[in-house]
Design an enzyme around this catalytic site. Structure first.
Site, PDB file in Angstrom:
ATOM      1  N   HIS A 293      -3.093  19.108  -1.064  1.00  0.00           N
ATOM      2  CA  HIS A 293      -4.026  18.011  -1.318  1.00  0.00           C
ATOM      3  C   HIS A 293      -4.371  17.272  -0.019  1.00  0.00           C
ATOM      4  O   HIS A 293      -5.543  17.136   0.349  1.00  0.00           O
ATOM      5  CB  HIS A 293      -3.400  17.035  -2.331  1.00  0.00           C
ATOM      6  CG  HIS A 293      -4.260  15.864  -2.671  1.00  0.00           C
ATOM      7  ND1 HIS A 293      -5.049  15.830  -3.796  1.00  0.00           N
ATOM      8  CD2 HIS A 293      -4.472  14.688  -2.026  1.00  0.00           C
ATOM      9  CE1 HIS A 293      -5.707  14.676  -3.825  1.00  0.00           C
ATOM     10  NE2 HIS A 293      -5.368  13.960  -2.767  1.00  0.00           N
ATOM     11  N   GLU A 294      -3.344  16.830   0.703  1.00  0.00           N
ATOM     12  CA  GLU A 294      -3.605  16.108   1.961  1.00  0.00           C
ATOM     13  C   GLU A 294      -4.258  17.045   2.970  1.00  0.00           C
ATOM     14  O   GLU A 294      -5.103  16.623   3.767  1.00  0.00           O
ATOM     15  CB  GLU A 294      -2.314  15.509   2.527  1.00  0.00           C
ATOM     16  CG  GLU A 294      -1.599  14.509   1.611  1.00  0.00           C
ATOM     17  CD  GLU A 294      -2.470  13.366   1.120  1.00  0.00           C
ATOM     18  OE1 GLU A 294      -3.391  12.955   1.852  1.00  0.00           O
ATOM     19  OE2 GLU A 294      -2.252  12.898  -0.020  1.00  0.00           O
TER      20      GLU A 294
ATOM     21  N   HIS B  44      -7.910  16.821   2.507  1.00  0.00           N
ATOM     22  CA  HIS B  44      -8.451  15.633   3.182  1.00  0.00           C
ATOM     23  C   HIS B  44      -8.520  15.879   4.693  1.00  0.00           C
ATOM     24  O   HIS B  44      -9.503  15.544   5.354  1.00  0.00           O
ATOM     25  CB  HIS B  44      -7.542  14.416   2.946  1.00  0.00           C
ATOM     26  CG  HIS B  44      -7.642  13.807   1.579  1.00  0.00           C
ATOM     27  ND1 HIS B  44      -8.824  13.346   1.052  1.00  0.00           N
ATOM     28  CD2 HIS B  44      -6.690  13.546   0.641  1.00  0.00           C
ATOM     29  CE1 HIS B  44      -8.599  12.829  -0.161  1.00  0.00           C
ATOM     30  NE2 HIS B  44      -7.309  12.944  -0.427  1.00  0.00           N
TER      31      HIS B  44
ATOM     32  N   GLU C  45     -12.040  13.014  -2.183  1.00  0.00           N
ATOM     33  CA  GLU C  45     -11.197  13.566  -3.252  1.00  0.00           C
ATOM     34  C   GLU C  45     -11.703  14.921  -3.715  1.00  0.00           C
ATOM     35  O   GLU C  45     -10.930  15.762  -4.163  1.00  0.00           O
ATOM     36  CB  GLU C  45     -11.109  12.579  -4.422  1.00  0.00           C
ATOM     37  CG  GLU C  45     -10.247  11.355  -4.142  1.00  0.00           C
ATOM     38  CD  GLU C  45      -8.768  11.700  -3.929  1.00  0.00           C
ATOM     39  OE1 GLU C  45      -8.237  12.555  -4.655  1.00  0.00           O
ATOM     40  OE2 GLU C  45      -8.158  11.103  -3.019  1.00  0.00           O
TER      41      GLU C  45
END
Lengths: 494, 494
Positions: B259-260, B263, B289
């Site tokens: 997830h990170e 980003h 997101e």
């Protein structure tokens, strides 16, 4: 005008410097490879901002308004005095000159690195020549009444002239040269057993253990790895140290850590009442080095320091169980002429510094030209240490301090040894011998004495004031010479 | 006036923000315990400085001078537009109100932490009530023509009204609720075999492997540990991600890291031409997101993602050799109603968001009072997820976003899912199916497509412009619903 305005102004400068310190730490420890340029740009912007604040009309107003205000408390009086000193020394430097100089030294550092790698002094020479010219010009703007080198010394060691330093160093030489000479006739201890293959995470574990042991506070600091060891931060709540790990030889890491730990303990114990003023830092480089060298050498190279904790070394590195403490102690105290300053022993280190001081001085009186530096270096190495570097890489090119323009910085290292000798002698008078305190593991008593007498004052006192208040004397070379003679006579049966 | 002045001004703001970002990263990853207060003070000083620059008369001058200057290049035009938007939205907020609000939210965050720990909503209630009042007042200063909640949504998702979001979320609910209902009648896969005792340094090793595998660039970033995972930095050359390590369950770290990483890849691939302008950041929270969730869920929870690299998991954690990939895949895709948003599965996560959106909206229309929040929370949990928290700790008190005043932030999470569905569908049309690309380990093609279509533009395009340019359509819920139906029908044999 209210004094609150002055407080806010100083506080803002401190916060800018706080950010700069952190970015610089990050650059050397954590920043990803490609972040270097943008990091440096941000550091430069915020440094310039802080510099501009230090020479602004607002500061001039503060000085005029509060200089003779008796109602100011001591901390504010000293803070204002410090602001004034910076203002007076910087206000006349033309912005153009300052910017040119900054960008020239940034370039020259890169040229120096390359020149050092290639043993090519000639490529670096024009850059260094220009740095000397710039420094002369800047010094004239800072204070045209003082000689150039004295102005530069004042950047690092307030109030000590080159004549005074020269006298101190002459005395130091007189004590050291014969000692080194005597030791050179003795058999060198075989320290090859201390070499091995030491894993980094274990060296780190031992480093943390020793830092805690000497009183470094990890709630107000941390240990990281960097190419060159350093201490930085925003005292007293955040003072970070770094080290490097030599896989074959733990000595480099051990004594690097104790050295930086000494710097760190100094800054961690500055009084919190000085936070948000320009005084929450070590008072000068010489006093800073006195603390790091006292811990590294006077404490850390004493056999009593290791006696109670030597088993810990063996616990982490079982190969050390086969090495007797006596051998370890002799190995960490080998005195022998060597080419590289940062690897020199406690005693000959001073000669490396004196050599640099003398060359710097001659460069600025005009008695020495940059082009003649390599030869002058070799001659002095021969004279003081009896050896001559085969290359300029191991000679005149070895240090970064001239490439980055920090003339006047080197003397602080040897002054630190002198001050440290005085402080150690005074401490022994007041709270017991170092041998005893170390044997009894009372590092806390040592730290408390240093805190009460030195650390807590930050920049509230100059080095001269500190020495006078603590030792009731002027700067005095005798204590460190006594210590050297005493220590090395016993060690080498002189 | 020269455009160079505008450039310098923006550059200085960027450098201030650079320092703030780094200090915030440091605070959450490296700073020693006792450094927190002085760190926060420096962050606050530099943030205020940057905020002041954003509403200064100088900015007003820039806007007036350059707003209709056709000679400006595109980047400068958009930069000026962004400066103007910030200026217009902030200039009317009275400084007193802004300071009061900032210090109130700082306090209320601490009260919330305590209240969450003690399951004591009542102690937090007056603080939350005041935050709602403050937000209403601030919104009136920002834009008195819009309704309050729309003004707040605009902080995070420019140009999307609450009505529009409401319609999107209604559609999303219609797709999800029946799916969750159908799945609830199926047998739950036994995932207990995935639990174990996973050493942190091994989880770190696997995390780094996977970050590199998906295309995160360690020359422009790094991975550290923090209490809550986050991504920060100064794009594109320094974008840092963090994770946490659950000793018993590697899933939390694995999918946190992916997830990170999403980003991080977004920010690392912003065009370097936007550096030193306000545009070198992700365009908004929703698009951000969309990238993190696309990587985490659409890619990271696909069996084809793991097929080529599952042996690597077994290499680092031999216990995984006994766990078949099919079981692993089923375990990471278990759908079941749960109380805590951040632990929810891909599907029900949306319902957690919709619930919060609806409550926020009602709070600001006045249809709901703060005192009635806990009960309203329970009712909506019952309605959407069929379960009711026994405590407010597991209910209305679980998230920090209301305590810190970030009303309008939650919707971005579900909007990110919607946008991500659209981008994934479009990418499949243009460069091949995700199944195929993952199987062939062509994460590079995926990253290139995202970079070319989304990442490189930074804030040059709004979310609406991006979606229009990339997908030739408006915001559209259908792709993500199609993806959910397709995926979960197969997984659960619906």
């Amino acid at each position: 005008m209210k004094v609150e305005l002055l407080r806010e102004y100083m506080s803002k400068m401190c916060d800018l410097n706080h950010a700069v310190q952190l970015m610089q730490w990050d650059l050397k420890t954590k920043a990803p490879k490609n972040a270097v340029d943008t990091h440096i740009a941000a550091i430069s912007t915020l440094s310039t901002e802080s510099f501009k604040m230090s020479i602004s009309d607002q500061v001039k107003d503060f000085i005029e308004t509060f200089e003779h205000d008796e109602k100011l408390d001591d901390i504010m009086k000293k803070s204002l005095k410090d602001l004034k000193r910076t203002y007076e020394r910087s206000k006349n430097i033309p912005e153009k000159l300052y910017n040119e100089y900054t960008s020239h030294t940034a370039k020259s550092e890169m040229v120096w690195e390359e020149a050092k790698r290639n043993n090519d002094f000639e490529s670096f020479r024009p850059y260094l020549e220009k740095i000397v010219v710039y420094n002369k010009e800047m010094a004239a703007h800072i204070d045209s009444n003082q000689n150039v080198y004295d102005v530069m010394l004042d950047n690092f060691e307030t109030g000590l002239s080159s004549d005074k330093i020269n006298n101190l160093f002459e005395e130091l030489k007189k004590g050291i040269v014969p000692l080194v000479e005597s030791i050179s006739h003795k058999e060198r201890v075989d320290d090859s057993k201390l070499l091995g293959n030491f894993e980094e995470y274990k060296q780190k574990e031992l480093s943390e253990y020793i830092l805690k042991y000497i009183g470094y506070d990890f709630d107000c600091g941390r240990l990281d790895k960097s190419e060159h060891p350093f201490t930085t931060g925003t005292a007293p709540y955040d003072v970070r140290v770094t080290t490097r790990y030599d896989k074959k030889d733990i000595k480099s890491c051990l004594f690097g850590v104790i050295h930086e730990g000494g710097h760190g303990i100094y800054e961690q114990n500055i009084s919190p009442s000085l936070i948000k003023t320009p005084l929450a830092v070590g008072t000068c480089m010489g006093i800073h080095e006195s603390q790091s060298r006292l811990y590294e050498n006077i404490l850390g190279k004493n056999i009593r320091f290791w006696e109670p904790i030597y088993s810990k070394v063996g616990e982490i590195f079982p190969e050390f169980k086969a090495i007797e403490l006596e051998l370890f102690h002799k190995a960490i105290n080998i005195v022998e002429p060597s080419l590289i300053r940062v690897e020199a022993d406690e005693l000959t280190y001073n000669l490396h510094i004196i050599l640099r001081f003398e060359l710097e001085k001659d460069l600025f009186t005009g008695d020495l030209q940059v082009k003649d530096l390599p030869q002058a270096w070799r001659e002095k190495m021969k004279k003081y240490l009896g050896i001559v570097p085969k290359t300029d890489t191991d000679g005149v090119l070895q240090d970064c301090h001239w490439a980055d323009g920090s003339f006047g910085y080197f003397p602080s290292y040897a002054l630190g040894n002198i001050y440290g000798g005085q402080f150690a002698a005074q401490m022994e008078k007041e709270v017991g011998t170092i041998d005893y305190l170390l044997k009894e593991q009372r590092l806390d008593i040592i730290k408390d004495w240093l805190r009460n007498n030195i650390h807590r004052f930050g920049k509230m006192k100059t080095s001269a004031e500190l020495i006078k208040d603590v030792c009731k004397s002027d700067i005095d070379v005798k204590p460190i010479i006594d210590y050297y003679q005493n220590k090395y006579s016993r060690l080498y049966h002189l």
